[in-house]
Design a protein around this motif. Structure first.
Motif, PDB file in Angstrom:
ATOM      1  N   GLY A  78      85.969  68.577  45.284  1.00  0.00           N
ATOM      2  CA  GLY A  78      86.158  68.552  43.846  1.00  0.00           C
ATOM      3  C   GLY A  78      87.516  69.032  43.371  1.00  0.00           C
ATOM      4  N   CYS A  79      88.395  69.383  44.310  1.00  0.00           N
ATOM      5  CA  CYS A  79      89.703  69.928  43.926  1.00  0.00           C
ATOM      6  C   CYS A  79      90.638  68.806  43.460  1.00  0.00           C
ATOM      7  N   VAL A  80      91.109  68.888  42.224  1.00  0.00           N
ATOM      8  CA  VAL A  80      92.029  67.875  41.702  1.00  0.00           C
ATOM      9  C   VAL A  80      93.468  68.383  41.652  1.00  0.00           C
ATOM     10  N   THR A  81      93.640  69.715  41.725  1.00  0.00           N
ATOM     11  CA  THR A  81      94.991  70.302  41.717  1.00  0.00           C
ATOM     12  C   THR A  81      95.002  71.502  42.634  1.00  0.00           C
ATOM     13  N   ASN A 105      98.134  77.305  41.974  1.00  0.00           N
ATOM     14  CA  ASN A 105      97.501  76.767  40.771  1.00  0.00           C
ATOM     15  C   ASN A 105      96.428  75.776  41.188  1.00  0.00           C
ATOM     16  N   VAL A 106      95.193  76.010  40.743  1.00  0.00           N
ATOM     17  CA  VAL A 106      94.052  75.230  41.224  1.00  0.00           C
ATOM     18  C   VAL A 106      93.191  74.780  40.045  1.00  0.00           C
ATOM     19  N   VAL A 107      92.741  73.539  40.085  1.00  0.00           N
ATOM     20  CA  VAL A 107      91.676  73.050  39.207  1.00  0.00           C
ATOM     21  C   VAL A 107      90.648  72.371  40.091  1.00  0.00           C
ATOM     22  N   ARG A 108      89.400  72.822  39.952  1.00  0.00           N
ATOM     23  CA  ARG A 108      88.314  72.253  40.767  1.00  0.00           C
ATOM     24  C   ARG A 108      87.191  71.783  39.860  1.00  0.00           C
ATOM     25  N   LEU A 109      86.765  70.550  40.045  1.00  0.00           N
ATOM     26  CA  LEU A 109      85.625  70.004  39.321  1.00  0.00           C
ATOM     27  C   LEU A 109      84.346  70.472  39.992  1.00  0.00           C
ATOM     28  N   VAL A 110      83.414  70.956  39.175  1.00  0.00           N
ATOM     29  CA  VAL A 110      82.135  71.418  39.708  1.00  0.00           C
ATOM     30  C   VAL A 110      81.027  70.479  39.246  1.00  0.00           C
ATOM     31  N   PRO A 111      79.995  70.274  40.078  1.00  0.00           N
ATOM     32  CA  PRO A 111      78.972  69.279  39.749  1.00  0.00           C
ATOM     33  C   PRO A 111      77.998  69.700  38.665  1.00  0.00           C
ATOM     34  N   SER A 164      99.943  71.789  34.924  1.00  0.00           N
ATOM     35  CA  SER A 164     100.123  71.252  36.274  1.00  0.00           C
ATOM     36  C   SER A 164      99.041  70.277  36.700  1.00  0.00           C
ATOM     37  N   THR A 165      97.936  70.217  35.964  1.00  0.00           N
ATOM     38  CA  THR A 165      96.816  69.391  36.400  1.00  0.00           C
ATOM     39  C   THR A 165      96.805  68.040  35.687  1.00  0.00           C
ATOM     40  N   ASP A 166      95.742  67.288  35.881  1.00  0.00           N
ATOM     41  CA  ASP A 166      95.563  65.978  35.258  1.00  0.00           C
ATOM     42  C   ASP A 166      95.356  66.163  33.750  1.00  0.00           C
TER      43      ASP A 166
END
Length: 439
Positions: free
Chosen positions: A134-137, A155-161, A199-201
């Motif tokens: 789920g990691c996008v960044t 720097n992290v962005v993670r999508l969670v279900p 930094s992310t989408d």
């Protein structure tokens, strides 16, 4: 709801910061010529002789923060049926204006999440540390190169279900619209959060996944041009990155550490470490912090206290019928790479003459403006004014059009550069986050 949650978090945080003489600081002291924690962890403040970047440049002496640890700055985002929701943290920090600002879901140094302080574990760390699903960044970005020596954060962005229940009242799920509105406010979203967001989408800031779509307000005309620049301004960033790399390959800074208590031009007193003359814009002070809701409820530490308000601007103008932003080269001694792309104009940096003329022009349209404190875990009273400004294309000098001193980039290029680690300065990313408040 977001405003009331933040106001309640500030009221309930109970954070207090008191000046403390160095002789009364139980946890920090001068050892081997630098300010260090008694464990040798966290960070240290050392004296530095800055040579360069030009061979004939005078040597500058200044305290700098050395923190080789890589911090974790991470957002959990749930792509819900009504659009993305972000898990925000009401982050209490001694140097932040208002003491509590919106931070990432996880904002922690290695020493903090390693529990050197002996306090509680870092919430949600297991959701972001070394998680690729789920990691996008996931990329390293710099901190202020004028104060830190080679400091970078992941720097992290993670999508969670699924929408995880907040661990404590300091965490709050906010939709994209509420987060965009928060980005437009002074002293609301901290610089660490702004770095990750820039930094992310960018589509994660919009319920419909379309940044800069019309919203039915007075900014729609500008949004239309920004949307065109984002979707039709697709150009390679390779010329920009090649030029940046060539500049980095030239004469850079050389940093030589020296004892803080014998640093030329600086005085170590029991109340603060200060410059002997008024040429410096900061001092190193000692504080006692009480923060009942932090992992560790009380501690002592040094902070770099600023004595002047600074400002920076991102200038926009139309080039070939596409709205573009000017990113200027920013040479700062603390960058391991010596140079990154920064704001168009910055008050505490040497700027090209034509950029300085833009900053003083009456013909500039200011589209957005906020005041924002710098990272509150290391700085006190450190405030930067961020402004998004539009220039008439006729006022842009030929040198600037040719890309001297920096680069004109479309929004598509700007997004790609933000998503490339170690290219844009901390201040530039904060300006991009302000621009994204219009998305």
């Amino acid at each position: 709801m977001l405003d009331s949650w933040l106001a309640r978090s500030r009221a309930e945080a109970g954070l207090s910061v008191s000046p403390l003489a160095w002789s009364e600081n139980r946890e920090w002291g001068l050892r081997e010529g630098r300010l260090q924690h008694h464990t040798g962890r966290y960070f240290s403040v050392c004296g530095v002789a800055v040579h360069g970047p030009a061979p004939d440049a005078p040597v500058r002496f200044m305290p700098m923060i050395e923190q080789p640890e890589i911090g974790q700055l991470a957002f959990l985002v749930w792509p819900g049926p009504d659009g993305p929701q972000w898990l925000l943290q009401a982050k209490a920090e001694p140097g932040s204006t208002g003491h509590v600002q919106i931070g990432p879901t996880v904002q922690a140094t290695l020493s903090n999440y390693g529990r050197v302080h002996g306090g509680e574990p870092t919430a949600y760390l297991d959701q972001v540390l070394d998680r690729e699903d789920g990691c996008v960044t996931r990329l390293l970005q710099s901190e202020q190169g004028s104060r830190f020596m080679g400091k970078f954060n992941m720097n992290v962005v993670r999508l969670v279900p699924e929408r995880i229940e907040p661990a404590r009242p300091e965490w709050f799920w906010a939709d994209a619209r509420a987060l965009r509105q928060a980005l437009a406010g002074s002293f609301v979203v901290n610089t660490d959060a702004r770095s990750v967001i820039a930094s992310t989408d960018w589509s994660l800031l919009c319920a419909d996944g379309q940044p800069f779509a019309p919203r039915g307000d007075r900014w729609d005309g500008l949004r239309s041009e920004l949307s065109l620049s984002l979707h039709r301004g697709a150009r390679s960033t390779r010329p920009v990155l090649d030029a940046l790399q060539a500049r980095r390959g030239g004469q850079g800074f050389r940093l030589v550490t020296c004892p803080l208590d014998a640093l030329p031009g600086w005085r170590c007193a029991d109340q603060a470490i200060t410059a002997i003359d008024d040429g410096a814009d900061f001092e190193v002070c000692s504080v006692a912090v009480s923060a009942p809701r932090r992992e560790c409820p009380a501690w002592h530490q040094p902070l770099l206290r600023s004595t002047r308000l600074q400002a920076c601007r991102l200038f926009l103008t139309r080039r070939d019928d596409v709205m573009c932003a000017f990113l200027a080269y920013s040479d700062e001694p603390g960058f391991g790479t010596a140079c990154e792309l920064g704001p168009s104009w910055q008050s505490d940096r040497l700027n090209p003459e034509w950029v300085t003329a833009w900053a003083g022009s009456d013909g500039v349209t200011v589209w957005a403006s906020i005041d924002q404190s710098d990272e509150g875990g290391r700085f006190l009273d450190s405030v930067m004014r961020y402004e998004i400004c539009e220039l008439d294309a006729a006022d842009v000098e030929a040198d600037a059009l040719a890309g001297q001193g920096g680069h004109w980039v479309s929004l598509a290029q700007l997004q790609a550069l933000c998503a490339t680690g170690g290219v844009l300065t901390n201040e530039a990313r904060s300006l991009v986050s302000l621009l994204l408040s219009l998305a």
